[in-house]
Design a protein around this motif. Structure first.
Motif, PDB file in Angstrom:
ATOM      1  N   THR A 288       1.535 -13.659  -6.051  1.00 25.03           N
ATOM      2  CA  THR A 288       1.128 -12.710  -5.026  1.00 25.03           C
ATOM      3  C   THR A 288       1.274 -11.279  -5.531  1.00 25.03           C
ATOM      4  OG1 THR A 288       1.422 -12.156  -2.678  1.00 25.03           O
ATOM      5  CG2 THR A 288       3.414 -12.548  -3.966  1.00 25.03           C
ATOM      6  N   SER A 289       0.660 -10.348  -4.849  1.00 22.25           N
ATOM      7  CA  SER A 289       0.700  -8.945  -5.256  1.00 22.25           C
ATOM      8  C   SER A 289       2.079  -8.348  -5.007  1.00 22.25           C
ATOM      9  CB  SER A 289      -0.337  -8.135  -4.476  1.00 22.25           C
ATOM     10  OG  SER A 289      -1.644  -8.601  -4.730  1.00 22.25           O
ATOM     11  N   ARG A 290       2.496  -7.477  -5.916  1.00 23.54           N
ATOM     12  CA  ARG A 290       3.760  -6.770  -5.715  1.00 23.54           C
ATOM     13  C   ARG A 290       3.669  -5.900  -4.459  1.00 23.54           C
ATOM     14  NH1 ARG A 290       7.203  -7.470  -9.779  1.00 23.54           N
ATOM     15  NH2 ARG A 290       6.413  -8.076 -11.832  1.00 23.54           N
ATOM     16  N   GLY A 291       4.767  -5.853  -3.733  1.00 22.60           N
ATOM     17  CA  GLY A 291       4.795  -5.083  -2.496  1.00 22.60           C
ATOM     18  C   GLY A 291       4.304  -5.851  -1.285  1.00 22.60           C
ATOM     19  N   VAL A 292       3.748  -7.039  -1.509  1.00 21.09           N
ATOM     20  CA  VAL A 292       3.331  -7.902  -0.408  1.00 21.09           C
ATOM     21  C   VAL A 292       4.422  -8.944  -0.217  1.00 21.09           C
ATOM     22  CG1 VAL A 292       1.623  -9.561   0.410  1.00 21.09           C
ATOM     23  CG2 VAL A 292       0.888  -7.547  -0.880  1.00 21.09           C
ATOM     24  N   ASP A 293       5.045  -8.922   0.947  1.00 19.97           N
ATOM     25  CA  ASP A 293       6.094  -9.885   1.247  1.00 19.97           C
ATOM     26  C   ASP A 293       6.216 -10.016   2.765  1.00 19.97           C
ATOM     27  OD1 ASP A 293       7.842  -7.737   2.197  1.00 19.97           O
ATOM     28  OD2 ASP A 293       8.293  -7.314   0.104  1.00 19.97           O
ATOM     29  N   LYS A 294       7.060 -10.917   3.204  1.00 21.65           N
ATOM     30  CA  LYS A 294       7.196 -11.133   4.646  1.00 21.65           C
ATOM     31  C   LYS A 294       7.785  -9.914   5.353  1.00 21.65           C
ATOM     32  CE  LYS A 294       7.793 -16.175   4.683  1.00 21.65           C
ATOM     33  NZ  LYS A 294       8.646 -17.276   5.188  1.00 21.65           N
TER      34      LYS A 294
END
Length: 228
Positions: free
Chosen positions: A149-155
């Motif tokens: 997944t892309s960095r900075g994309v998280d729950k």
């Protein structure tokens, strides 16, 4: 004096499920009767949490793909954040090195993903991480799959964005989860519970760890949240 029940964010795999991966039917009624908004926040592709909300009988409020996808029935807006093409390049190069995503010919795990791709845990992690880093991507090990997944994309970012749309503060929420992909959200919510089967990253980020595992731990967490 009675305390107000907070809004709730909840993971699916390892949290609402039993040790075999099936959703425990005992979680249905507590979720349906929760008096504040419930947001289902998962690493699964969007159709899974949407279907869960439908079958449980709660309004569809979901964060999917580890924060990459979100839908709220409240504003009827579907949003995507993340670079699916970069994830595909990582997986393509992974295949070129002789590895596979590991889901078989009909890949239902990735069939509906819009912002990331998942690789089976029975495939090598280190080359996947190296290829992801070369593309500026990140790999989450959720205990159920490796997610590119892309960095900075998280729950955490996904839940924060959903909260703005709900006109709620993220620190009003309590959350229950089990994996490193829950840690970013655990650090933002007001009260975070890791179930006993959670990985160490989740436990370190949580405010509490339950004595029970899987859905039993989730139900234990709900009792604690109600009485806090």
């Amino acid at each position: 004096m009675a305390t107000m029940t907070p809004p709730l964010a909840v993971d699916i795999d390892g949290t609402l499920t039993d040790g075999e991966g099936a959703v425990d039917p005992r979680v249905m009624t507590p979720l349906r009767e929760w008096p504040e908004p419930v947001v289902v926040a998962t690493g699964k592709a969007l159709p899974y949490p949407v279907a869960l909300c439908s079958f449980v009988g709660i309004p569809t409020r979901v964060v999917a793909e580890n924060g990459g996808a979100a839908y709220l029935v409240d504003d009827d807006q579907l949003t995507f954040v993340g670079d699916r093409e970069a994830a595909q390049r990582v997986v393509t190069r992974y295949r070129e090195q002789g590895y596979e995503p590991g889901w078989g010919e009909v890949d239902l795990t990735n069939r509906w993903r819009e912002t990331e791709l998942a690789v089976s845990l029975d495939q090598p992690l280190e080359p996947l991480k190296e290829l992801a880093a070369a593309e500026g991507m990140h790999v989450f090990d959720t205990g159920y799959a490796y997610h590119v997944t892309s960095r900075g994309v998280d729950k955490g970012a996904g839940l924060e964005a959903v909260c703005r749309r709900l006109d709620r503060s993220v620190d009003e929420f309590a959350m229950v989860g089990d994996s490193e992909n829950d840690a970013a959200a655990f650090e933002l919510v007001g009260d975070a519970y890791a179930v006993a089967n959670a990985d160490e990253t989740a436990k370190l980020a949580a405010d509490h760890t339950t004595e029970a595992s899987y859905a039993d731990g989730f139900l234990e967490a709900l009792d604690a949240i109600r009485s806090a």
